[in-house]
Design an enzyme around this catalytic site. Sequence first.
Site, PDB file in Angstrom:
ATOM      1  CB  SER A  75      -0.968   0.002   1.300  1.00  0.00           C
ATOM      2  OG  SER A  75      -1.856  -1.153   1.374  1.00  0.00           O
ATOM      3  CG  HIS A  96      -3.015  -1.880  -3.505  1.00  0.00           C
ATOM      4  ND1 HIS A  96      -2.037  -2.674  -3.067  1.00  0.00           N
ATOM      5  CD2 HIS A  96      -3.520  -1.441  -2.456  1.00  0.00           C
ATOM      6  CE1 HIS A  96      -2.241  -2.509  -1.652  1.00  0.00           C
ATOM      7  NE2 HIS A  96      -3.091  -1.886  -1.317  1.00  0.00           N
ATOM      8  CG  HIS A 108      -4.741  -6.923  -0.287  1.00  0.00           C
ATOM      9  ND1 HIS A 108      -4.713  -5.931  -0.978  1.00  0.00           N
ATOM     10  CD2 HIS A 108      -3.647  -6.719   0.825  1.00  0.00           C
ATOM     11  CE1 HIS A 108      -3.494  -5.217  -0.998  1.00  0.00           C
ATOM     12  NE2 HIS A 108      -3.115  -5.564   0.321  1.00  0.00           N
ATOM     13  CE1 TYR A 134      -8.678  -5.935   0.959  1.00  0.00           C
ATOM     14  CE2 TYR A 134      -6.983  -6.390   2.316  1.00  0.00           C
ATOM     15  CZ  TYR A 134      -7.472  -5.477   1.366  1.00  0.00           C
ATOM     16  OH  TYR A 134      -6.779  -4.480   1.066  1.00  0.00           O
ATOM     17  CD  GLU A 135      -7.945  -6.870  -3.787  1.00  0.00           C
ATOM     18  OE1 GLU A 135      -8.123  -6.746  -4.994  1.00  0.00           O
ATOM     19  OE2 GLU A 135      -6.771  -6.613  -3.310  1.00  0.00           O
ATOM     20  CB  ALA A 141       0.492  -0.242   4.739  1.00  0.00           C
ATOM     21  CG  MET A 187      -5.395  -6.262   6.586  1.00  0.00           C
ATOM     22  SD  MET A 187      -6.672  -5.265   5.811  1.00  0.00           S
ATOM     23  CE  MET A 187      -7.214  -4.247   7.337  1.00  0.00           C
ATOM     24  CB  SER A 188      -0.828  -8.120   2.368  1.00  0.00           C
ATOM     25  OG  SER A 188       0.434  -7.465   3.002  1.00  0.00           O
ATOM     26  CG  ASN A 199      -2.339   2.338  11.565  1.00  0.00           C
ATOM     27  OD1 ASN A 199      -2.067   1.864  10.483  1.00  0.00           O
ATOM     28  ND2 ASN A 199      -2.813   1.550  12.467  1.00  0.00           N
ATOM     29  CG  HIS A 224      -7.475   2.413   2.720  1.00  0.00           C
ATOM     30  ND1 HIS A 224      -6.566   1.535   2.631  1.00  0.00           N
ATOM     31  CD2 HIS A 224      -7.835   2.437   1.411  1.00  0.00           C
ATOM     32  CE1 HIS A 224      -6.265   1.230   1.298  1.00  0.00           C
ATOM     33  NE2 HIS A 224      -6.833   2.041   0.371  1.00  0.00           N
TER      34      HIS A 224
HETATM   35  N1  HPA Z   1      -4.433  -3.359  11.012  1.00  0.00           N
HETATM   36  C1  HPA Z   1      -4.175  -4.192   9.930  1.00  0.00           C
HETATM   37  N2  HPA Z   1      -3.669  -3.609   8.661  1.00  0.00           N
HETATM   38  C2  HPA Z   1      -3.191  -2.535   8.569  1.00  0.00           C
HETATM   39  C3  HPA Z   1      -3.192  -1.733   9.570  1.00  0.00           C
HETATM   40  C4  HPA Z   1      -3.620  -2.001  10.961  1.00  0.00           C
HETATM   41  O1  HPA Z   1      -3.817  -1.396  12.008  1.00  0.00           O
HETATM   42  N3  HPA Z   1      -2.316  -0.653   9.295  1.00  0.00           N
HETATM   43  C5  HPA Z   1      -2.091  -0.845   7.962  1.00  0.00           C
HETATM   44  N4  HPA Z   1      -2.578  -2.071   7.574  1.00  0.00           N
END
Ligand code: HPA
Length: 261
Positions: free
Chosen positions: A21, A52, A74, A76-77, A104, A199-200, A223, A235
């Site tokens: 990301s 992406h 991903h 999840y898509e 990320a 998530m990847s 974050n 996001h």
């Molecule tokens: N959680 C899950 N996936 C993420 C996060 C998060 O806090 N930040 C960036 N991708």
Amino acid sequence: MSELLKRFEGRVPKVAIVLGSSLGSFADAVKDAIRIPYGELVGFPVPKISGHAGEFVVGKVGGKEIAVLAGRAHAYESGNPAVMRPVIEALKAAGIETLILTNAAGSLNPKMRPGSIMMLTDHINQSGMNPLIGSHGDENFVSMTDAYDPKLQKALKAAARAEKLKLHQGVYVWYSGPSFETPAEIKMLRIVGGNAVGMSTVPETILARRFGLRVVALSVITNLAAGIEGASPSHEETKREGAKAAMRMKTLLIRFIKDLK
Ligand code: HPA
């Protein structure tokens, strides 16, 4: 010759990198680039989410030929954890030996602030999915010990030292998404030994090890994870903070690739 290799116009990269990301700007660092939209490559899943790109780039970085995957699909898509399998198989068939994965991620440690870069030393698969489920044959019982290649980790640390960049190290937890985690889930992930959550990456690492590629992986911390100091990730924040750290990530990656044996 593999279908993918035919598109490389005589170049023979041994290293491929998947840009996570908002790290897509790394693709601009590639010199003498050939750019191929995923849509033109059989089996390459076109990412559907913002941040992406979905472009395959082959060219020179740090004086070496490399293949860059700007954008990943991903799990999840679609619900399919093996969505990147055709890509990993195509890389292997094209002669790629080393795979650099980037992503990320949210930090599980308040001391690892947004903007930090973390090298994965290991992972925890908290998704309940595995990209090899449904595959048959003994080669699917893949060892996940040293999934993140110890020699490449050492080289990455050396690259960070050479560029005077702080490189955190830790365990990445794959949580399926696409909803973010609850504060209670984040508390649990900290207890079980995670340092970052995203998530990847984990499905690609499993697939890459299955097909015999060496793997090294990096997270950009965008974050603090949900509930830490009252954090509520989004996001937008992921994209914004990812873009901010992209320059340092680029510096680190170029040095790593340049010095790679
Ligand atoms: N959680 C899950 N996936 C993420 C996060 C998060 O806090 N930040 C960036 N991708």
